[in-house]
Design an enzyme around this catalytic site. Structure first.
Site, mmCIF file in Angstrom:
data_model
loop_
_atom_site.group_PDB
_atom_site.id
_atom_site.type_symbol
_atom_site.label_atom_id
_atom_site.label_comp_id
_atom_site.label_asym_id
_atom_site.label_seq_id
_atom_site.Cartn_x
_atom_site.Cartn_y
_atom_site.Cartn_z
ATOM 1 N N ARG A 48 64.102 45.967 11.602
ATOM 2 C CA ARG A 48 63.300 47.193 12.056
ATOM 3 C C ARG A 48 64.615 48.059 12.429
ATOM 4 O O ARG A 48 65.707 47.722 13.023
ATOM 5 C CB ARG A 48 62.770 47.216 13.400
ATOM 6 C CG ARG A 48 61.290 46.415 13.046
ATOM 7 C CD ARG A 48 60.279 47.385 12.429
ATOM 8 N NE ARG A 48 59.085 46.842 11.959
ATOM 9 C CZ ARG A 48 58.689 46.058 10.975
ATOM 10 N NH1 ARG A 48 59.390 46.041 10.078
ATOM 11 N NH2 ARG A 48 57.401 45.705 10.792
ATOM 12 N N GLU B 127 61.746 56.960 10.080
ATOM 13 C CA GLU B 127 61.073 56.787 8.356
ATOM 14 C C GLU B 127 59.961 57.649 8.435
ATOM 15 O O GLU B 127 59.237 57.667 9.297
ATOM 16 C CB GLU B 127 60.748 55.564 8.564
ATOM 17 C CG GLU B 127 61.758 54.381 8.577
ATOM 18 C CD GLU B 127 61.621 53.014 8.303
ATOM 19 O OE1 GLU B 127 60.430 52.325 7.824
ATOM 20 O OE2 GLU B 127 62.494 52.093 8.358
ATOM 21 N N HIS C 227 62.620 50.950 2.965
ATOM 22 C CA HIS C 227 61.628 50.042 3.589
ATOM 23 C C HIS C 227 60.930 49.390 2.743
ATOM 24 O O HIS C 227 59.501 49.265 2.791
ATOM 25 C CB HIS C 227 60.877 50.635 4.673
ATOM 26 C CG HIS C 227 60.344 49.582 5.717
ATOM 27 N ND1 HIS C 227 60.160 49.980 6.950
ATOM 28 C CD2 HIS C 227 59.879 48.245 5.644
ATOM 29 C CE1 HIS C 227 59.792 48.851 7.569
ATOM 30 N NE2 HIS C 227 59.708 47.929 6.710
#
Ligand code: NAD
Length: 338
Positions: A238, A267, A286
């Site tokens: 993360r 993000e 991601h």
């Protein structure tokens, strides 16, 4: 079996025929909703027996959880549950469950790809050749044989262990740090060390911890200063586990040699992020978990999770196993699935 069990998916993104058919067969009505705010979720789930979600940002906060009087289960199509207040769910008697193993293979493959691409400078070389060049690739740091390097795994859970097993084929030294290990780590070829030793001795540092209050900013200025100047940090966990302003400073001032990030603090990565300017930084959006196989796996696990609870059993992967469920559950291992 409860014949009127209502499950509400609050951030649906695809076609749910598979889920609907399997859940209908065990008396579950699956409703599909698109929510953004806490109030949206509270409205959509006022009479839900289960809440299902996919998004990493869906705000399953304490306020939302306290406003779900019937809810027995919060199930997520993911591993990371940092957007669910699991402690509040535990206090409320709600079981939280994830799809813990759905993408272990994919994320560890992705970590290995980023580690090798960093060690061999594949991305910088590719950019160089695509720009019309061939001879004269400049190396800020000399290349080292991979088996002369040390890999440090921060966290030694499912993805880190799979990464270790795959990287072991490259015959490099592998270290790991994880304060929650009860024994020596039990992963052949992996030496368990302190966080400080790992930072000091690793050439490649790969991060595999969940985002928790304790791990937020774990890789901070002090950690970067403790790393080797040739070190590369790889993050597939993360974004906020890394203090990004400290990382940018570490790259600018060459405390470390590079980074490879599948996840970032904000993000999508802002267009003006300083991370985009470094040739020594590899960025992927991601997508570490992505594959058709992982998605199918997650969908099976989420349906198994809901079905288990409907039939009176614990789900396969409870995140808060110490919760006293609103309706008592029997061990998952006792569920004899048809
Ligand atoms: P896991 O729960 O199996 O392993 C996490 C490990 O981290 C555990 O062993 C735990 O003890 C350890 N840990 C916790 N706090 C720590 C600390 N302070 N220092 C060191 N170790 C610590 O989880 P996993 O399946 O290996 O996944 C790890 C993380 O990867 C997830 O929590 C998720 O956030 C992330 N993830 C990212 C993607 C992606 O698409 N990039 C996909 C899946 C998972």
């Amino acid at each position: 079996m409860n014949q009127s069990f209502k499950a509400v998916n609050i951030d649906c993104n695809f076609d749910y025929t598979y889920e609907r058919e399997r859940l209908a067969a065990c008396g579950v009505d699956l409703l599909l909703r698109k929510t953004v705010t806490e109030d949206d979720i509270i409205r959509a789930c006022a009479d839900a027996d289960a809440v299902v979600l996919e998004g990493a940002k869906t705000p399953m906060t304490e306020r939302v959880i306290l406003a779900l009087p019937r809810c027995r289960l919060i199930a997520k199509y993911a591993v990371g549950v940092d957007n669910i207040d699991a402690a509040a769910a535990t206090r409320a008697g709600i079981v939280v469950a994830n799809a813990a193993d759905y993408c272990t293979e994919e994320v560890s493959d992705h970590a290995v790809a980023l580690l090798l691409a960093s060690a061999r400078r594949v991305v910088s070389m590719d950019r160089f050749v695509h720009a019309g060049n061939w001879a004269g690739f400049t190396r800020a740091q000399p290349l080292r044989r991979v088996n002369q390097l040390t890999l440090g795994l921060v966290g030694l859970g499912r993805i880190a262990r799979a990464t270790a097993r795959k990287m072991a084929g490259f015959r490099l030294r592998i270290l790991a740090t994880d304060p929650y290990l009860t024994g020596p780590g039990n992963e052949p070829g992996v030496e368990v060390v302190s966080f400080e030793t790992l930072l000091r001795e690793s050439d490649l540092v790969s991060v595999h911890v969940p985002l928790t209050p304790e791990t937020r900013g774990l890789i901070n200025e002090a950690a970067f200063r403790a790393m080797r100047p040739n070190a590369v940090i790889v993050n597939t966990s993360r974004g906020p586990v890394i203090d990004e302003s400290a990382l940018i400073r570490a790259l600018e001032e060459k405390w470390i040699a590079g980074a490879a990030l599948d996840v970032v603090a904000e993000e999508p990565l802002p267009a003006g992020s300083a991370l985009r300017k470094f040739d020594r930084v590899i960025l992927t959006p991601h997508t570490g978990a992505d594959s058709v196989d992982s998605m199918a796996h997650a969908r099976r696990t989420v349906v198994d999770t809901i079905e288990a609870v409907v039939r009176g059993f614990w789900p396969p992967f409870p995140v808060n196993p110490k919760v006293a469920p609103r309706v008592p559950l029997r061990p998952f291992s006792e569920w004899a699935r048809p």
